[in-house]
Design a protein around this motif. Structure first.
Motif, mmCIF file in Angstrom:
data_model
loop_
_atom_site.group_PDB
_atom_site.id
_atom_site.type_symbol
_atom_site.label_atom_id
_atom_site.label_comp_id
_atom_site.label_asym_id
_atom_site.label_seq_id
_atom_site.Cartn_x
_atom_site.Cartn_y
_atom_site.Cartn_z
ATOM 1 N N ALA A 79 48.692 -23.492 20.064
ATOM 2 C CA ALA A 79 50.482 -23.458 20.392
ATOM 3 C C ALA A 79 51.291 -23.807 19.632
ATOM 4 O O ALA A 79 52.315 -23.378 20.061
ATOM 5 N N PHE A 80 50.944 -24.282 18.410
ATOM 6 C CA PHE A 80 52.183 -24.743 17.348
ATOM 7 C C PHE A 80 52.171 -23.330 16.474
ATOM 8 O O PHE A 80 52.919 -23.337 15.500
ATOM 9 N N SER A 81 51.285 -22.578 16.652
ATOM 10 C CA SER A 81 51.055 -21.395 15.800
ATOM 11 C C SER A 81 52.379 -20.566 15.745
ATOM 12 O O SER A 81 52.894 -20.321 16.853
ATOM 13 N N ASN B 255 42.707 -15.841 17.780
ATOM 14 C CA ASN B 255 43.394 -15.234 16.579
ATOM 15 C C ASN B 255 44.603 -15.681 16.148
ATOM 16 O O ASN B 255 45.448 -15.086 15.345
ATOM 17 N N LEU B 256 44.989 -17.069 16.406
ATOM 18 C CA LEU B 256 46.353 -17.406 16.206
ATOM 19 C C LEU B 256 46.458 -18.061 14.830
ATOM 20 O O LEU B 256 47.504 -18.367 14.221
ATOM 21 N N VAL C 52 41.353 -27.068 17.034
ATOM 22 C CA VAL C 52 42.231 -25.978 16.674
ATOM 23 C C VAL C 52 42.891 -25.283 17.674
ATOM 24 O O VAL C 52 44.141 -24.881 17.470
ATOM 25 N N ALA C 53 41.827 -25.276 18.828
ATOM 26 C CA ALA C 53 42.563 -24.514 20.015
ATOM 27 C C ALA C 53 44.031 -25.293 20.335
ATOM 28 O O ALA C 53 44.923 -24.549 20.953
ATOM 29 N N LEU D 36 58.502 -24.096 18.712
ATOM 30 C CA LEU D 36 57.418 -25.105 18.886
ATOM 31 C C LEU D 36 56.329 -24.690 17.795
ATOM 32 O O LEU D 36 55.426 -24.058 17.833
ATOM 33 N N GLU D 37 56.745 -24.986 16.292
ATOM 34 C CA GLU D 37 56.000 -24.327 15.175
ATOM 35 C C GLU D 37 55.812 -25.313 14.238
ATOM 36 O O GLU D 37 56.580 -26.082 13.876
ATOM 37 N N VAL D 38 54.374 -25.303 13.896
ATOM 38 C CA VAL D 38 54.086 -26.349 12.588
ATOM 39 C C VAL D 38 53.325 -25.215 11.584
ATOM 40 O O VAL D 38 52.595 -24.472 11.952
ATOM 41 N N GLU D 39 53.783 -25.524 10.391
ATOM 42 C CA GLU D 39 53.309 -24.519 9.356
ATOM 43 C C GLU D 39 52.032 -25.177 8.866
ATOM 44 O O GLU D 39 52.006 -26.478 8.526
ATOM 45 N N VAL D 40 51.017 -24.338 8.776
ATOM 46 C CA VAL D 40 49.732 -25.040 8.284
ATOM 47 C C VAL D 40 49.494 -24.737 6.700
ATOM 48 O O VAL D 40 49.637 -23.427 6.318
#
Length: 175
Positions: free
Chosen positions: A85-87, A22-23, A80-81, A168-172
């Motif tokens: 980790a970047f969520s 659910n990330l 997606v899994a 460690l984040e990337v915006e979707v």
């Protein structure tokens, strides 16, 4: 979710959402699916190494070859899994586990001096000599209480990086 050209059903969305803990929201999963389909040019249901390398930002990444070992042949659910980790919702342990896997290129569950040295070489290229890399790494390991002969396990990695404030984040993008 059989072929990349098919549409995601509500069941598929819920299944992928559970698979990534659910990330990602369902809207983010739909956006990721659209991007997955763009990358999966032959609609095989998975993304090959060549398809990943067609993304200029990925191809230019100094760790791209290491990442390809983890990514080559991923289906949408596993794609997606991996990205979870970047969520922004992922916890520190999930992020550190991904980094650990990048360093642990042989997948044996432990990171050696040489594993870290190889990553440093990938990252620094010609800007550092092998001797400089070794000297820096030996100093960092010494300060952390490890030696050249030490193996770092995931728990060690979490201990070292756990309080680092690692981002460690990337915006979707959501349409």
């Amino acid at each position: 979710m059989g072929t990349a050209s098919s549409m995601l059903t509500q069941y598929d969305l819920e299944e992928v959402q559970l698979h990534c803990h659910n990330l990602f929201s369902q809207q983010e999963i739909v956006s990721l699916y659209q991007r997955f389909c763009q990358l999966d040019r032959n609609a095989k249901g998975f993304i090959s190494a060549d398809e990943f390398l067609s993304v200029p930002e990925f191809a230019m990444n100094p760790l791209s070859q290491r990442l390809l070992k983890m990514l080559d042949g991923l289906n949408f659910k596993d794609f997606v899994a991996f990205l979870s980790a970047f969520s922004a919702k992922a916890n520190m342990e999930q992020k550190i586990t991904l980094i650990f896997k990048v360093y642990d290129s042989d997948g044996n569950g432990k990171i050696s001096f040489n594993d870290i040295l190889e990553v440093l070489q990938d990252l620094s290229g010609v800007f550092m000599s092998n001797e400089q890399r070794e000297k820096v790494l030996l100093q960092v390991l010494k300060e952390a209480g490890y030696t050249r002969e030490s193996y770092l396990m995931l728990d060690d990695f979490i201990k070292v990086f756990g309080n680092s404030g690692l981002k460690l984040e990337v915006e979707v993008p959501v349409d």
